[in-house]
Design a protein around this motif. Structure first.
Motif, PDB file in Angstrom:
ATOM      1  N   GLY A 135       0.817  -1.209   0.000  1.00  0.00           N
ATOM      2  CA  GLY A 135       0.000   0.000   0.000  1.00  0.00           C
ATOM      3  C   GLY A 135       0.852   1.260   0.000  1.00  0.00           C
ATOM      4  O   GLY A 135       0.545   2.240  -0.693  1.00  0.00           O
ATOM      5  N   VAL A 136       1.929   1.246   0.784  1.00  0.00           N
ATOM      6  CA  VAL A 136       2.843   2.397   0.809  1.00  0.00           C
ATOM      7  C   VAL A 136       3.486   2.577  -0.561  1.00  0.00           C
ATOM      8  O   VAL A 136       3.571   3.697  -1.078  1.00  0.00           O
ATOM      9  CB  VAL A 136       3.904   2.236   1.924  1.00  0.00           C
ATOM     10  CG1 VAL A 136       5.028   3.251   1.766  1.00  0.00           C
ATOM     11  CG2 VAL A 136       3.255   2.375   3.302  1.00  0.00           C
ATOM     12  N   LEU A 137       3.932   1.476  -1.162  1.00  0.00           N
ATOM     13  CA  LEU A 137       4.515   1.571  -2.508  1.00  0.00           C
ATOM     14  C   LEU A 137       3.481   2.026  -3.531  1.00  0.00           C
ATOM     15  O   LEU A 137       3.783   2.848  -4.399  1.00  0.00           O
ATOM     16  CB  LEU A 137       5.099   0.216  -2.922  1.00  0.00           C
ATOM     17  CG  LEU A 137       6.406  -0.191  -2.262  1.00  0.00           C
ATOM     18  CD1 LEU A 137       6.739  -1.641  -2.586  1.00  0.00           C
ATOM     19  CD2 LEU A 137       7.536   0.733  -2.688  1.00  0.00           C
ATOM     20  N   GLY A 138       2.268   1.495  -3.430  1.00  0.00           N
ATOM     21  CA  GLY A 138       1.206   1.891  -4.356  1.00  0.00           C
ATOM     22  C   GLY A 138       0.847   3.357  -4.240  1.00  0.00           C
ATOM     23  O   GLY A 138       0.613   4.031  -5.251  1.00  0.00           O
ATOM     24  N   LYS A 139       0.815   3.849  -3.019  1.00  0.00           N
ATOM     25  CA  LYS A 139       0.534   5.274  -2.804  1.00  0.00           C
ATOM     26  C   LYS A 139       1.631   6.124  -3.427  1.00  0.00           C
ATOM     27  O   LYS A 139       1.355   7.134  -4.079  1.00  0.00           O
ATOM     28  CB  LYS A 139       0.417   5.559  -1.308  1.00  0.00           C
ATOM     29  CG  LYS A 139       0.080   6.991  -0.994  1.00  0.00           C
ATOM     30  CD  LYS A 139      -0.098   7.199   0.503  1.00  0.00           C
ATOM     31  CE  LYS A 139      -0.440   8.655   0.787  1.00  0.00           C
ATOM     32  NZ  LYS A 139      -0.571   8.912   2.219  1.00  0.00           N
ATOM     33  N   GLN A 140       2.867   5.696  -3.255  1.00  0.00           N
ATOM     34  CA  GLN A 140       3.991   6.423  -3.844  1.00  0.00           C
ATOM     35  C   GLN A 140       3.896   6.397  -5.368  1.00  0.00           C
ATOM     36  O   GLN A 140       4.157   7.397  -6.026  1.00  0.00           O
ATOM     37  CB  GLN A 140       5.315   5.812  -3.372  1.00  0.00           C
ATOM     38  CG  GLN A 140       6.532   6.573  -3.804  1.00  0.00           C
ATOM     39  CD  GLN A 140       6.651   7.936  -3.158  1.00  0.00           C
ATOM     40  OE1 GLN A 140       6.139   8.179  -2.076  1.00  0.00           O
ATOM     41  NE2 GLN A 140       7.332   8.839  -3.822  1.00  0.00           N
ATOM     42  N   LYS A 141       3.499   5.250  -5.916  1.00  0.00           N
ATOM     43  CA  LYS A 141       3.335   5.143  -7.368  1.00  0.00           C
ATOM     44  C   LYS A 141       2.303   6.152  -7.856  1.00  0.00           C
ATOM     45  O   LYS A 141       2.523   6.853  -8.855  1.00  0.00           O
ATOM     46  CB  LYS A 141       2.891   3.729  -7.751  1.00  0.00           C
ATOM     47  CG  LYS A 141       2.560   3.571  -9.221  1.00  0.00           C
ATOM     48  CD  LYS A 141       1.933   2.230  -9.528  1.00  0.00           C
ATOM     49  CE  LYS A 141       1.473   2.183 -10.977  1.00  0.00           C
ATOM     50  NZ  LYS A 141       0.714   0.995 -11.300  1.00  0.00           N
ATOM     51  N   GLN A 142       1.177   6.239  -7.161  1.00  0.00           N
ATOM     52  CA  GLN A 142       0.105   7.158  -7.548  1.00  0.00           C
ATOM     53  C   GLN A 142       0.560   8.615  -7.435  1.00  0.00           C
ATOM     54  O   GLN A 142       0.350   9.414  -8.345  1.00  0.00           O
ATOM     55  CB  GLN A 142      -1.135   6.939  -6.672  1.00  0.00           C
ATOM     56  CG  GLN A 142      -1.750   5.569  -6.766  1.00  0.00           C
ATOM     57  CD  GLN A 142      -2.303   5.281  -8.150  1.00  0.00           C
ATOM     58  OE1 GLN A 142      -2.834   6.140  -8.829  1.00  0.00           O
ATOM     59  NE2 GLN A 142      -2.167   4.042  -8.569  1.00  0.00           N
ATOM     60  N   GLU A 143       1.169   8.942  -6.291  1.00  0.00           N
ATOM     61  CA  GLU A 143       1.552  10.340  -6.037  1.00  0.00           C
ATOM     62  C   GLU A 143       2.692  10.814  -6.925  1.00  0.00           C
ATOM     63  O   GLU A 143       2.709  11.960  -7.350  1.00  0.00           O
ATOM     64  CB  GLU A 143       1.922  10.516  -4.562  1.00  0.00           C
ATOM     65  CG  GLU A 143       0.726  10.405  -3.636  1.00  0.00           C
ATOM     66  CD  GLU A 143       1.087  10.501  -2.165  1.00  0.00           C
ATOM     67  OE1 GLU A 143       2.296  10.541  -1.816  1.00  0.00           O
ATOM     68  OE2 GLU A 143       0.148  10.527  -1.345  1.00  0.00           O
ATOM     69  N   ALA A 144       3.660   9.932  -7.167  1.00  0.00           N
ATOM     70  CA  ALA A 144       4.830  10.335  -7.946  1.00  0.00           C
ATOM     71  C   ALA A 144       4.686  10.016  -9.430  1.00  0.00           C
ATOM     72  O   ALA A 144       5.539  10.409 -10.221  1.00  0.00           O
ATOM     73  CB  ALA A 144       6.080   9.647  -7.391  1.00  0.00           C
ATOM     74  N   TRP A 146       4.833   7.043 -10.903  1.00  0.00           N
ATOM     75  CA  TRP A 146       5.844   6.078 -11.321  1.00  0.00           C
ATOM     76  C   TRP A 146       5.412   5.280 -12.532  1.00  0.00           C
ATOM     77  O   TRP A 146       4.258   4.906 -12.678  1.00  0.00           O
ATOM     78  CB  TRP A 146       6.089   5.055 -10.225  1.00  0.00           C
ATOM     79  CG  TRP A 146       6.921   5.490  -9.076  1.00  0.00           C
ATOM     80  CD1 TRP A 146       7.636   6.637  -8.933  1.00  0.00           C
ATOM     81  CD2 TRP A 146       7.111   4.753  -7.864  1.00  0.00           C
ATOM     82  NE1 TRP A 146       8.251   6.653  -7.719  1.00  0.00           N
ATOM     83  CE2 TRP A 146       7.954   5.515  -7.046  1.00  0.00           C
ATOM     84  CE3 TRP A 146       6.652   3.526  -7.406  1.00  0.00           C
ATOM     85  CZ2 TRP A 146       8.349   5.083  -5.785  1.00  0.00           C
ATOM     86  CZ3 TRP A 146       7.048   3.097  -6.156  1.00  0.00           C
ATOM     87  CH2 TRP A 146       7.893   3.867  -5.354  1.00  0.00           C
ATOM     88  N   ASP A 147       6.382   4.990 -13.375  1.00  0.00           N
ATOM     89  CA  ASP A 147       6.236   3.951 -14.379  1.00  0.00           C
ATOM     90  C   ASP A 147       7.150   2.809 -13.932  1.00  0.00           C
ATOM     91  O   ASP A 147       7.790   2.907 -12.871  1.00  0.00           O
ATOM     92  CB  ASP A 147       6.571   4.464 -15.784  1.00  0.00           C
ATOM     93  CG  ASP A 147       8.003   4.985 -15.920  1.00  0.00           C
ATOM     94  OD1 ASP A 147       8.871   4.660 -15.070  1.00  0.00           O
ATOM     95  OD2 ASP A 147       8.268   5.711 -16.885  1.00  0.00           O
ATOM     96  N   ILE A 148       7.241   1.758 -14.701  1.00  0.00           N
ATOM     97  CA  ILE A 148       8.039   0.599 -14.294  1.00  0.00           C
ATOM     98  C   ILE A 148       9.511   0.979 -14.110  1.00  0.00           C
ATOM     99  O   ILE A 148      10.187   0.480 -13.219  1.00  0.00           O
ATOM    100  CB  ILE A 148       7.862  -0.588 -15.278  1.00  0.00           C
ATOM    101  CG1 ILE A 148       8.572  -1.853 -14.770  1.00  0.00           C
ATOM    102  CG2 ILE A 148       8.362  -0.229 -16.656  1.00  0.00           C
ATOM    103  CD1 ILE A 148       7.931  -2.537 -13.625  1.00  0.00           C
TER     104      ILE A 148
END
Length: 157
Positions: A135-144, A146-148
């Motif tokens: 969840g923490v990684l997913g939140k970071q992906k959404q906020e930042a 991220w792509d692969i």
């Protein structure tokens, strides 16, 4: 783009969540926190190892569409018993199987030996922590955004 995943995970755990987790484990909060302090590096280490291959990174990155950080909004109520708790633990088991595969029992056993807790309790702890980390990684992906490539770069740091 660097961040401390361990600190972000610990920061997401409120007093209420920590108390709920300890209750599910059948232990007091300080013992639960000590066990989590030992389990979390093993879990993050598994994520780092899994993400070090192209296929592993792709699989984990794809999981961040499901574990998008929204789970963190319900964290305080995730360990109050009932269906939410069962769903949380079930999701955690799936994540752990993806990360560790057949090595999960050995890793749980090592943490159990170090903490003095039985393996089933430590397995439950890992199942609680896995969706939190994702969840923490997913939140970071959404906020930042991220792509692969961003994901693999951050995990390689």
């Amino acid at each position: 783009m660097s961040f401390n995943l361990m600190e972000m995970v610990k920061g997401a755990i409120s007093e209420k969540t920590a108390a709920g987790m300890a209750s599910v484990l059948g232990t007091d909060q300080p013992s639960g926190e000590k066990a989590a302090d030992l389990a979390l590096p093993a879990l993050i280490g598994g994520l780092l190892k899994k993400s070090s291959t192209v296929s592993g990174a792709s699989e984990l990155f794809g999981m961040l569409d499901v574990f998008d950080g929204s789970q963190l909004e319900e964290l305080d109520d995730a360990f109050d018993g009932g269906a939410k708790q069962d769903d949380w633990l079930s999701g955690g088991k799936g994540i752990l199987e993806t990360i560790f595969g057949g090595n999960l029992s050995a890793i749980v056993g090592k943490v159990a030996k170090t903490t003095g807790m039985d393996s089933s309790t430590v397995g439950k702890l890992f199942s609680m922590l896995a969706p939190l980390v994702m969840g923490v990684l997913g939140k970071q992906k959404q906020e930042a955004g991220w792509d692969i490539g961003n994901f693999t770069s951050v995990m390689a740091e």
